[in-house]
Enzyme design. Structure first.
Site, short mmCIF file in Angstrom:
data_model
loop_
_atom_site.label_atom_id
_atom_site.label_comp_id
_atom_site.label_asym_id
_atom_site.label_seq_id
_atom_site.Cartn_x
_atom_site.Cartn_y
_atom_site.Cartn_z
N SER A 155 0.81 -1.29 -0.12
CA SER A 155 0.03 0.00 -0.06
C SER A 155 0.92 1.16 0.17
O SER A 155 1.90 1.39 0.38
CB SER A 155 -0.75 -0.05 1.15
OG SER A 155 -1.29 1.13 1.60
N TYR A 179 -1.47 -0.89 11.03
CA TYR A 179 -1.60 -1.15 9.67
C TYR A 179 -0.67 -0.99 8.89
O TYR A 179 -0.28 -1.93 8.16
CB TYR A 179 -3.07 -0.63 9.05
CG TYR A 179 -3.26 -1.17 7.59
CD1 TYR A 179 -3.36 -2.24 7.09
CD2 TYR A 179 -3.02 -0.04 6.61
CE1 TYR A 179 -3.63 -2.42 5.77
CE2 TYR A 179 -3.56 -0.06 5.37
CZ TYR A 179 -3.46 -1.43 4.72
OH TYR A 179 -3.53 -1.96 3.55
N LYS A 183 2.38 -3.59 6.47
CA LYS A 183 2.82 -3.65 5.22
C LYS A 183 4.35 -3.40 4.96
O LYS A 183 4.97 -4.18 4.11
CB LYS A 183 2.00 -2.63 4.42
CG LYS A 183 0.73 -2.75 4.28
CD LYS A 183 0.01 -3.80 3.53
CE LYS A 183 -1.32 -4.40 3.62
NZ LYS A 183 -1.55 -5.60 2.78
#
Ligand code: NAD
Ligand code: WQD
Length: 381
Positions: A155, A179, A183
């Site tokens: 992302s 979050y 990644k």
């Protein structure tokens, strides 16, 4: 599947979700892959893949079968295998690989993850377990079954607050939320694996802001619970599923109209990038890997253009005819003024291009949302 099949079997984790279902559709359409989705239904409905199979089958009627493909393979590409399994449950995932056997899964596109930024700050451990723990386990099982090609769903959030926009892949990684950190961690783990074991090949795709839906309106984004991303919010407002007032989170940013700018790209364009990535992994020693001892690389998937919150809302108004009410609220914690991809690397090395403009993206989102005001739920109750 016939023993002399020419199809490559690819597992798509999270294949029933928003991006995963569009990736599965694109893989099926190549008529080169046998797709197995592994999804636990945490944020998806099985109906999505039923519809992908139907679409692929219907569209095949107007296609010509390649001469080198058997009739069975030709049909098989439409039969998406949907496994309900949780990636945190090693035994279940191992049994999926075992069903096919060692060396029989050609590659994995690892899409599954939890993705709610705010929730990740409240529940970091569950996010690290689901996104990082599950990824480590998946990689271990892939190793056991001699499956060493991976495309990873990353992302733009990995860049945190970028020092320059448009953002090149060389920009420092500095994710702000748990979050986003999952990644970065997964990319690091995958890169280290590719360094340690040179037969591994992996590409990480850093998505900017995916939006829209398949042009048929039969598959699209159907988040469980309240949506928290801008476009699904606008879509659900227009069908009356949620109240019609958009909270515009900050209008004092140094941007065109004071609201945040993002690089929105059509989910169909994004999904097509996964096929291009697999094509690169199929090459014996691809020139994209400058370091021959480490076959890992990350690519931005974006348009290279930015749209503000107000511009997106105006485009959705045009697509839906819905009169959105706006309420200006304070900035949302963690938002940065502008996130725009420099997509040059993916364009030059993968052949990635985006063909849909903002108008098409909003029209396709509306086509999906208006045909399925309650998402897939209506067919599953
Ligand atoms: P989604 O929630 O629609 O899809 C994710 C799918 O993974 C869901 O179907 C869910 O049920 C499944 N899943 C989650 N945890 C699982 C587990 N432990 N075992 C099995 N299945 C599991 O989300 P999406 O928007 O399609 O996002 C897909 C990927 O793209 C994610 O990795 C996300 O982080 C990444 N991404 C999304 C966006 C975005 O804005 N949508 C942007 C950048 C990156
Ligand atoms: C877009 C803009 C908001 C809702 C997130 C994740 C990112 C990636 C994509 C997974 C922002 C504004 C929003 C609302 C608003 N996901 N907004 N009112 O924040 O760019 O990215 O999704 O990897 O990691 O952070 O997308 O759709 O949430 O917001 O004003 O009710 O819309 O402030 O500027 P974002 P978004």
């Amino acid at each position: 599947m016939p023993s002399d099949s020419k199809l490559k079997t690819v597992i798509v984790t999270g294949g029933a979700g928003y991006i995963g279902s569009h990736v599965v559709y694109h893989l099926a359409k190549t008529r080169q892959y046998k797709v197995v989705s592994v999804d636990n239904g945490h944020n998806s409905q099985p109906e999505s893949l039923t519809r992908v199979s139907q679409l692929a089958r219907e569209e095949q009627a107007s296609e010509t079968k390649p001469a080198d493909l058997s009739d069975e393979d030709w049909q098989e590409t439409n039969n998406i295998v949907a496994k309900n399994a949780d990636l945190t449950d090693g035994a279940s995932i191992r049994s999926v690989f075992a069903e096919y056997g060692k060396g029989k899964i050609w590659g994995v596109i690892h899409v599954a993850a939890w993705k709610a930024v705010g929730e990740s700050a409240e529940q970091p451990l569950t996010y690290y377990a689901n996104n990082v723990g599950a990824t480590i386990q998946l990689l271990q099982i892939m190793n056991e079954f001699d499956c060493k090609r991976l495309v990873y769903s990353s992302s733009a959030t990995v860049y945190g607050i970028p020092p320059k926009v448009p953002i090149p892949e060389t920009s420092p990684l500095g994710a702000l939320s748990p979050y986003g950190k999952t990644k970065v961690m997964c990319e690091t783990i995958i890169e280290d694996l590719c360094t340690a074991q040179q037969e591994w090949k992996a590409l990480s795709l850093r998505y900017f802001n995916p939006a829209g839906a398949h042009p048929s309106g039969r598959i699209g984004e159907d988040p469980r619970g309240k949506p928290f991303n801008l476009l699904p919010i606008l879509g659900q407002m227009a069908v009356g599923r949620i109240p019609p007032t958009l909270k515009v989170m900050g209008n004092d940013y140094p941007t065109v109209d004071g609201t945040c700018v993002r690089d929105y790209l059509h989910v169909m364009d994004l999904a097509s990038g996964h096929v291009l990535a697999l094509n690169k992994l199929a090459e014996e020693r691809s020139a994209i890997f400058a370091d021959k001892n480490k076959q890992f690389k990350a690519y931005n998937l974006g348009n290279g253009k930015g749209e503000s919150v107000l511009q997106i809302t105006a485009a959705m108004k045009k697509a839906t005819g819905f009169d959105y009410k706006l309420e200006i609220t304070p900035r949302r914690a963690g938002d940065v003024p502008a996130l725009i991809a420099d997509p040059t690397l993916a364009q030059e090395e993968l052949g990635f291009k985006t063909s849909a403009n903002l108008e098409t993206m909003c029209a396709d989102l509306w086509n999906w949302q208006s045909q399925n005001p309650n998402g897939y739920a209506a067919v599953n109750v």
